[in-house]
Design a protein around this motif. Structure first.
Motif, PDB file in Angstrom:
ATOM      1  N   GLY B 192     -62.900  16.704 114.016  1.00  0.00           N
ATOM      2  CA  GLY B 192     -61.571  16.461 114.591  1.00  0.00           C
ATOM      3  C   GLY B 192     -61.327  17.402 115.758  1.00  0.00           C
ATOM      4  N   PRO B 193     -61.039  16.878 116.922  1.00  0.00           N
ATOM      5  CA  PRO B 193     -60.865  17.762 118.072  1.00  0.00           C
ATOM      6  C   PRO B 193     -59.611  18.635 117.939  1.00  0.00           C
ATOM      7  CG  PRO B 193     -60.206  15.515 118.646  1.00  0.00           C
ATOM      8  CD  PRO B 193     -60.802  15.462 117.261  1.00  0.00           C
ATOM      9  N   GLU B 194     -59.621  19.774 118.633  1.00  0.00           N
ATOM     10  CA  GLU B 194     -58.432  20.607 118.703  1.00  0.00           C
ATOM     11  C   GLU B 194     -57.315  19.750 119.285  1.00  0.00           C
ATOM     12  OE1 GLU B 194     -61.397  21.421 119.895  1.00  0.00           O
ATOM     13  OE2 GLU B 194     -61.883  23.516 119.431  1.00  0.00           O
ATOM     14  N   SER B 195     -56.184  19.708 118.612  1.00  0.00           N
ATOM     15  CA  SER B 195     -55.112  18.830 119.071  1.00  0.00           C
ATOM     16  C   SER B 195     -53.810  19.207 118.396  1.00  0.00           C
ATOM     17  CB  SER B 195     -55.464  17.366 118.758  1.00  0.00           C
ATOM     18  OG  SER B 195     -55.949  17.256 117.438  1.00  0.00           O
ATOM     19  N   CYS B 196     -52.718  18.840 119.039  1.00  0.00           N
ATOM     20  CA  CYS B 196     -51.405  19.133 118.463  1.00  0.00           C
ATOM     21  C   CYS B 196     -50.338  18.344 119.195  1.00  0.00           C
ATOM     22  CB  CYS B 196     -51.080  20.625 118.556  1.00  0.00           C
ATOM     23  SG  CYS B 196     -50.731  21.194 120.225  1.00  0.00           S
ATOM     24  N   LEU B 197     -49.161  18.342 118.605  1.00  0.00           N
ATOM     25  CA  LEU B 197     -47.975  17.769 119.236  1.00  0.00           C
ATOM     26  C   LEU B 197     -46.865  18.807 119.145  1.00  0.00           C
ATOM     27  CD1 LEU B 197     -46.491  15.248 120.440  1.00  0.00           C
ATOM     28  CD2 LEU B 197     -45.841  14.687 118.084  1.00  0.00           C
ATOM     29  N   ALA B 198     -46.342  19.209 120.304  1.00  0.00           N
ATOM     30  CA  ALA B 198     -45.247  20.190 120.344  1.00  0.00           C
ATOM     31  C   ALA B 198     -43.977  19.470 120.746  1.00  0.00           C
ATOM     32  CB  ALA B 198     -45.568  21.298 121.353  1.00  0.00           C
ATOM     33  N   VAL B 199     -42.941  19.600 119.917  1.00  0.00           N
ATOM     34  CA  VAL B 199     -41.675  18.896 120.160  1.00  0.00           C
ATOM     35  C   VAL B 199     -40.554  19.921 120.315  1.00  0.00           C
ATOM     36  CG1 VAL B 199     -40.104  17.128 119.294  1.00  0.00           C
ATOM     37  CG2 VAL B 199     -42.537  17.022 118.695  1.00  0.00           C
ATOM     38  N   PRO B 200     -39.987  20.019 121.522  1.00  0.00           N
ATOM     39  CA  PRO B 200     -38.902  20.984 121.711  1.00  0.00           C
ATOM     40  C   PRO B 200     -37.642  20.492 121.006  1.00  0.00           C
ATOM     41  CG  PRO B 200     -39.209  19.680 123.706  1.00  0.00           C
ATOM     42  CD  PRO B 200     -40.274  19.246 122.749  1.00  0.00           C
ATOM     43  N   ASP B 201     -36.815  21.428 120.545  1.00  0.00           N
ATOM     44  CA  ASP B 201     -35.564  20.994 119.926  1.00  0.00           C
ATOM     45  C   ASP B 201     -34.376  21.440 120.772  1.00  0.00           C
ATOM     46  OD1 ASP B 201     -35.035  23.614 119.462  1.00  0.00           O
ATOM     47  OD2 ASP B 201     -35.206  23.517 117.283  1.00  0.00           O
ATOM     48  N   ALA B 202     -33.183  21.090 120.311  1.00  0.00           N
ATOM     49  CA  ALA B 202     -31.987  21.298 121.130  1.00  0.00           C
ATOM     50  C   ALA B 202     -31.629  22.773 121.299  1.00  0.00           C
ATOM     51  CB  ALA B 202     -30.815  20.547 120.498  1.00  0.00           C
ATOM     52  N   ASP B 203     -32.061  23.631 120.374  1.00  0.00           N
ATOM     53  CA  ASP B 203     -31.656  25.037 120.475  1.00  0.00           C
ATOM     54  C   ASP B 203     -32.776  25.928 121.007  1.00  0.00           C
ATOM     55  OD1 ASP B 203     -33.257  24.973 118.257  1.00  0.00           O
ATOM     56  OD2 ASP B 203     -31.971  26.273 117.034  1.00  0.00           O
ATOM     57  N   ASP B 204     -33.563  25.382 121.923  1.00  0.00           N
ATOM     58  CA  ASP B 204     -34.612  26.140 122.613  1.00  0.00           C
ATOM     59  C   ASP B 204     -35.776  26.536 121.723  1.00  0.00           C
ATOM     60  OD1 ASP B 204     -32.975  26.038 124.866  1.00  0.00           O
ATOM     61  OD2 ASP B 204     -31.922  27.870 124.233  1.00  0.00           O
ATOM     62  N   GLY B 205     -35.839  25.979 120.556  1.00  0.00           N
ATOM     63  CA  GLY B 205     -36.998  26.231 119.701  1.00  0.00           C
ATOM     64  C   GLY B 205     -38.002  25.101 119.846  1.00  0.00           C
ATOM     65  N   VAL B 206     -39.056  25.165 119.033  1.00  0.00           N
ATOM     66  CA  VAL B 206     -40.090  24.138 119.126  1.00  0.00           C
ATOM     67  C   VAL B 206     -40.641  23.861 117.727  1.00  0.00           C
ATOM     68  CG1 VAL B 206     -41.910  25.842 119.645  1.00  0.00           C
ATOM     69  CG2 VAL B 206     -42.204  23.464 120.376  1.00  0.00           C
ATOM     70  N   ASP B 207     -40.918  22.574 117.487  1.00  0.00           N
ATOM     71  CA  ASP B 207     -41.622  22.172 116.276  1.00  0.00           C
ATOM     72  C   ASP B 207     -43.038  21.800 116.674  1.00  0.00           C
ATOM     73  OD1 ASP B 207     -39.649  21.984 113.936  1.00  0.00           O
ATOM     74  OD2 ASP B 207     -38.552  21.031 115.592  1.00  0.00           O
ATOM     75  N   LEU B 208     -43.989  22.457 116.036  1.00  0.00           N
ATOM     76  CA  LEU B 208     -45.391  22.239 116.405  1.00  0.00           C
ATOM     77  C   LEU B 208     -46.135  21.640 115.216  1.00  0.00           C
ATOM     78  CD1 LEU B 208     -47.692  22.702 118.495  1.00  0.00           C
ATOM     79  CD2 LEU B 208     -48.116  24.886 117.350  1.00  0.00           C
ATOM     80  N   TYR B 209     -46.778  20.513 115.460  1.00  0.00           N
ATOM     81  CA  TYR B 209     -47.592  19.842 114.445  1.00  0.00           C
ATOM     82  C   TYR B 209     -49.044  20.031 114.873  1.00  0.00           C
ATOM     83  CZ  TYR B 209     -43.048  17.836 113.514  1.00  0.00           C
ATOM     84  OH  TYR B 209     -41.722  17.693 113.238  1.00  0.00           O
ATOM     85  N   CYS B 210     -49.814  20.746 114.076  1.00  0.00           N
ATOM     86  CA  CYS B 210     -51.141  21.116 114.577  1.00  0.00           C
ATOM     87  C   CYS B 210     -52.153  21.267 113.455  1.00  0.00           C
ATOM     88  CB  CYS B 210     -51.055  22.421 115.372  1.00  0.00           C
ATOM     89  SG  CYS B 210     -50.589  23.845 114.374  1.00  0.00           S
ATOM     90  N   SER B 211     -53.414  21.367 113.872  1.00  0.00           N
ATOM     91  CA  SER B 211     -54.524  21.683 112.978  1.00  0.00           C
ATOM     92  C   SER B 211     -54.786  23.170 113.069  1.00  0.00           C
ATOM     93  CB  SER B 211     -55.787  20.953 113.423  1.00  0.00           C
ATOM     94  OG  SER B 211     -55.681  19.580 113.193  1.00  0.00           O
ATOM     95  N   THR B 212     -54.774  23.836 111.946  1.00  0.00           N
ATOM     96  CA  THR B 212     -55.043  25.268 111.951  1.00  0.00           C
ATOM     97  C   THR B 212     -55.521  25.660 110.568  1.00  0.00           C
ATOM     98  OG1 THR B 212     -54.064  27.465 112.303  1.00  0.00           O
ATOM     99  CG2 THR B 212     -52.640  25.793 111.367  1.00  0.00           C
ATOM    100  N   GLN B 213     -56.009  26.894 110.449  1.00  0.00           N
ATOM    101  CA  GLN B 213     -56.387  27.400 109.134  1.00  0.00           C
ATOM    102  C   GLN B 213     -55.309  28.315 108.546  1.00  0.00           C
ATOM    103  OE1 GLN B 213     -60.877  27.647 110.704  1.00  0.00           O
ATOM    104  NE2 GLN B 213     -60.613  28.771 108.811  1.00  0.00           N
ATOM    105  N   TRP B 214     -54.335  28.680 109.397  1.00  0.00           N
ATOM    106  CA  TRP B 214     -53.371  29.690 108.930  1.00  0.00           C
ATOM    107  C   TRP B 214     -52.096  29.530 109.746  1.00  0.00           C
ATOM    108  CZ3 TRP B 214     -54.873  35.637 108.744  1.00  0.00           C
ATOM    109  CH2 TRP B 214     -53.864  36.339 108.074  1.00  0.00           C
ATOM    110  N   LEU B 215     -51.116  28.831 109.176  1.00  0.00           N
ATOM    111  CA  LEU B 215     -49.895  28.524 109.915  1.00  0.00           C
ATOM    112  C   LEU B 215     -49.147  29.782 110.338  1.00  0.00           C
ATOM    113  CD1 LEU B 215     -48.678  25.550 107.712  1.00  0.00           C
ATOM    114  CD2 LEU B 215     -49.260  25.402 110.150  1.00  0.00           C
ATOM    115  N   HIS B 216     -49.022  30.750 109.433  1.00  0.00           N
ATOM    116  CA  HIS B 216     -48.155  31.890 109.739  1.00  0.00           C
ATOM    117  C   HIS B 216     -48.747  32.832 110.782  1.00  0.00           C
ATOM    118  CE1 HIS B 216     -45.885  30.474 106.261  1.00  0.00           C
ATOM    119  NE2 HIS B 216     -44.880  31.174 106.750  1.00  0.00           N
TER     120      HIS B 216
END
Lengths: 154, 764
Positions: B192-216
């Motif tokens: 699976g290639p390195e890939s993600c979807l970053a979605v900005p939100d209304a309060d200047d934050g971001v929701d990131l959906y990604c492949s990783t081994q360690w979210l935190h």
């Protein structure tokens, strides 16, 4: 350009297809069928294997325009509604799935193998699957799945 | 009447069963959402501008031609990084986007956002970067000697681990063997290639959906790079197409977030295979010098090892890999005296970091090659020599740490050595060396048998505060009891979601268990590496279930009017062992119960900086391999006929998944032994594709013979130990040994090429 084709039994007319676009890209990004995978996009890994008029091909190596007027079946088109195809069921039961990125391509390849040969031997199975890379399983449980599905089909 | 033990409670698909993966059906249907499959209505695509130079000053970036293309939205460079322009797992030494210097070919310099992926790639190619080339430092020996340019502020040495133990014996009547060995750069080659979807939100934050081994750890780094508080960088794990260490470091994550936040639109990034080869770290290439001394009857007296790892341009996990390579340089053997120096250096090669086995793989090839050489010098059977020196419970490792818990090293070796040997080669050319190229009819083939023994630490080491967190909720729904398990632990294909559910079923006696998507809304789970997640996050799930169970039993005790200590959970009921009375859990769950637990393994200590001595590891895991090969000596082609592997797993939480880990580990080991090498010349990867970087196919993999021991540990959940890495560790050493056995000559480098085999066969 415009491409007309049938995908999993549904007629599609797709406008704005780029000349250089692959069938894989068309399926994933325009038809909304991301089951065919994009692991290498140069025909080495088999993750994007689909049927193009009954022939199993790497969708990444087929220009979208070449699929004009053809019938394409992807991994999403193999199950009968909620009922898995026996090959799919065998993959689940044999524990042949780990990360699953190679799985759709292998499911199509095995589907194709068993459509041609109901009782493949060991070397025949290995050769038939040689164009599909898997990085997780070492293939052993995939072979188990092939034998399980072949046994069920007989 | 027999009184059943209060726990664990027998339940279908509980601990010890080969439960099926909960995600398998979606995966076989092609409906499982990997990070590369994600989409969003208003999304644009990101692409990366990368350095073509191994070492250069960046003089300027001109994005005007790219921005002139219709549909190109944005080009960002280092100056656009709002927070700290550095990331890294051990030290933050790598720029998110290069500033005035690039240190390897493929380093990210700018990122582009455009309407479609092809346009984004074209735009990236149009971004003009002016460079002034600098001399590139690509030889790790030169980096160590200080003869080349200095690449980082603190110099080119990343870490030097020095291990000294015991007194070197006097030279009388000692059999001494020396050797120099090399291991090439292996790629994780996850599909699976390195890939993600970053979605900005209304309060200047971001929701990131990604492949990783360690979210935190991603979240920590991203928050700093983006200049945001952690709670504004929320990560959710999407489908991960394999990892093997290659997803411990950031790849697309920061770039996609930067673009998304700046544009106020969702941004998707997905590498192609060629970019993936520079988009993640690789296994450290190693050069190793060894000297072993033993008595005439084959008792090891000392081991000297000098190991150099090429860390590439940035540190990643080089320091920890150096620690591991040093700690395990002498292997799973009792050695009274050791003198080990293990170093890693910065160079202008592509960065090296984590890959399954994490330093232990490289040195295993070294120490096992030495054991074979020593056996030959002693005129002793290589199995016998290993048995004579194998560690056992109570033995002392090179770092002075006593081995606690099961250490059935000799038993593992006896088991693989005792397996019947496969029949001689047949006539089907597909199963002979050369395979489908049909290059032999089995005439003149040489068969060889080789062995490997290995050891590696399980869980994090050297004083690291390693923990996992789990939240478990039990509720009644539709007349049934449902348990929800929520952790941030990364399912990367290994089957963590399956074992989490199995543990919950066993602990709660509940059939229906849902594993919620892993995200940063729950506490840290630590990394899916070091073969640690079933132990640590599994331990956390078990602890959270225990807390939930205690509350359920309190409620049941109240209803039944009996003491909670006599109650147990079984088949959706709380049952009294005294009176036999029972109350359905559904009735106890008028209000749901939720508990969160944190699980830690015991403390470890850092190694002494002078002597490398200390109790640095939580646990050791061991494996033994036997490889059988057929070699065509004229062409140098090799067919691995069979690999046997014996491994102690403590407790197989899911036997089928354990087998899957062993099969896969053996395959990656075979790949390193025979074909897998990222070829780098002057800092440039020459083979960044699956056409030129070969991983084992169905035609390369032989049948495997597995032997799984379950000797329970006293200090882990259910007695388990980590499973993922050991089956890889000594597979390459065993395959190389088998080829040596066949051709009767030395082979000191893996991967073993046909050229090397043919040359060795001629020279014998």
């Amino acid at each position: 350009m415009r491409v007309d084709l049938e995908v999993n039994g549904v007629r599609r007319s797709l406008d704005g297809v780029r000349e250089g676009e692959s069938l894989l890209h068309l399926l994933r990004e325009r038809v909304g069928l991301p089951g065919s995978k994009n692991a290498c996009e140069q025909g080495e890994c088999g993750s994007c294997t689909v049927y193009l008029d009954e022939t199993a091909v790497c969708a990444c190596l087929v220009a979208a325009g070449q699929a004009q007027d053809s019938r394409v079946v992807t991994v999403e088109g193999l199950a009968d509604g909620a009922e898995l195809h026996p090959v799919q069921r065998a993959f689940v039961e044999a524990g042949a799935v780990q990360c699953g990125f190679c799985t759709p391509g292998l499911v199509v390849t095995v589907h194709d193998l068993l459509a041609r040969t109901s009782d493949p031997g060991e070397a025949e199975i290995r050769e038939a699957l040689a164009g599909n890379l898997c990085r997780c399983t070492g293939y052993e449980k995939i072979f188990d799945a092939v034998r399980l599905a072949a046994g069920e089909a007989r | 009447m027999t009184v059943a033990p209060a726990r664990p409670v027998a339940v279908r698909d509980g601990v010890g069963d080969s439960a099926r993966r909960p995600d398998a059906v979606a995966k076989v249907r092609g409906e499982f959402a990997f990070s590369s499959d994600l989409g969003h209505d208003r999304m644009v695509w990101g692409a990366t501008v990368r350095s073509p130079h191994a070492h250069a000053r960046v003089l300027g970036v001109d994005a005007s031609a790219a921005l002139a293309l219709p549909g190109v939205h944005l080009v960002l460079t280092a100056g656009d990084v709002p927070g700290v322009n550095r990331y890294g797992l051990e030290r933050r030494d790598q720029p998110v986007l290069a500033e005035d210097l690039v240190r390897y070919i493929g380093e990210a310099v700018a990122v582009v956002a455009a309407d479609d992926p092809e346009l984004a790639r074209r735009a990236a190619a149009l971004v003009r970067v002016d460079y002034a080339e600098l001399p590139a430092l690509t030889d790790p020996e030169l980096a160590l000697s200080g003869g080349g340019p200095v690449l980082h502020e603190d110099g080119n040495l990343v870490r030097h681990l020095r291990i000294r133990r015991g007194a070197m014996p006097a030279a009388a009547d000692i059999v001494v063997v020396t050797g120099e060995y090399e291991v090439g750069m292996q790629d994780q080659a996850f599909l699976g290639p390195e890939s993600c979807l970053a979605v900005p939100d209304a309060d200047d934050g971001v929701d990131l959906y990604c492949s990783t081994q360690w979210l935190h750890v991603d979240q920590d780094q991203l928050a700093d790079c983006l200049g945001l508080p952690a709670e504004k960088v929320r990560l959710t794990l999407s489908g991960v197409g394999g990892a093997f260490g290659g997803r411990e470091d950031l790849s697309v994550q920061a770039h996609a977030c930067l673009l998304a936040l700046r544009l106020g639109r969702p941004v998707k990034m997905s590498y192609g295979r060629e970019e993936s080869f520079v988009g993640h770290v690789h296994r450290h290439p190693a050069r190793m010098r060894y000297e072993h001394g033993a008595t005439r009857d084959g008792r090891l007296l000392y081991v000297k090892a000098d190991i150099l790892l090429d860390g590439g341009a940035y540190a990643s996990t080089s320091a920890a890999v150096t620690g591991n390579a040093g700690c395990f340089a002498a292997g799973p053997y009792e050695v009274p005296a050791v003198e080990i120096d293990c170093r890693s250096v910065y160079t202008n090669n592509p960065p090296a970091g984590a890959m399954r086995g994490f330093g232990a793989v490289q040195v295993c090839f070294g120490h096992e090659s030495q054991m074979d050489r020593l056996a030959a010098a002693l005129g002793m059977d290589p199995v016998e020599l290993r048995l004579r020196n194998a560690v056992d419970t109570g033995s002392v490792m090179a770092t002075g740490q006593r081995v606690e818990g099961p250490a059935p090293v000799a038993e593992l070796l006896r088991r693989v050595a005792g397996k019947p040997l496969p029949p001689p080669p047949g006539t089907d050319p597909r199963l002979l060396p050369g395979g489908m190229s049909n290059s032999t009819r089995a005439e003149g083939l040489l068969r060889g048998v080789g062995y490997g023994l290995s050891v590696k630490n399980i869980c994090k080491s050297a004083g690291y505060d390693d923990f996992g967190t789990a939240r478990v909720r039990v509720l009644a729904r539709g007349g049934d009891v449902l348990a929800e398990v929520h952790t941030a632990a990364a399912e990367v294909g290994q089957g963590l979601v399956t074992v989490q559910a199995q543990i919950a079923r066993t602990e709660l006696g509940v059939e229906r268990v849902t594993i919620l998507p892993a995200d940063t809304a729950v506490g840290d789970a630590g990394t899916s590496s070091a073969s640690r997640q079933t132990w640590i996050s599994g331990g956390a799930v078990r602890a959270a279930c225990a807390a939930v169970r205690a509350r359920l039993l309190e409620r049941a005790a109240e209803v039944l009017g009996e003491g909670a200590e006599a109650l147990r959970l079984e088949s959706g009921q709380a049952v009294s062992e005294l009176s036999g009375r029972a109350v359905p859990l559904v009735e106890l769950l008028v209000t749901e119960i939720e508990e969160t637990a944190v699980f830690r393994h015991r403390d470890t200590q850092p190694l002494d900086p002078e002597t490398g001595q200390g109790d640095a590891h939580v646990a050791y895991a061991f494996a033994a391999h036997r490889a059988v090969v057929d070699v065509d000596p004229e062409l140098g082609s090799v067919r691995v006929v069979e690999i046997a592997c014996a491994q102690d797993v403590g407790k197989a939480i899911n036997p089928a998944a354990v087998e899957g880990q062993m099969h896969g580990g053996i395959a990656q080991g075979l790949g390193l032994a025979l074909m897998e090498e990222v070829k780098v010349r002057d800092g440039r990867i020459l083979n960044p594709s699956f056409t030129d970087y070969l991983i084992p196919t169905t035609m390369d993999m032989p049948p495997t013979v597995l032997d799984i021991l379950e000797l329970p540990r006293a200090d882990s959940p259910y007695g388990l130990t980590g499973v993922g890495e050991p089956p890889l560790l000594s597979a390459p050493a065993a395959v190389a040994a088998a080829i040596r056995d066949a051709v009767g000559a030395a082979l000191d480098r893996i991967p073993v090429t046909p050229e090397a085999v043919a040359a060795a066969a001629v020279g014998r």
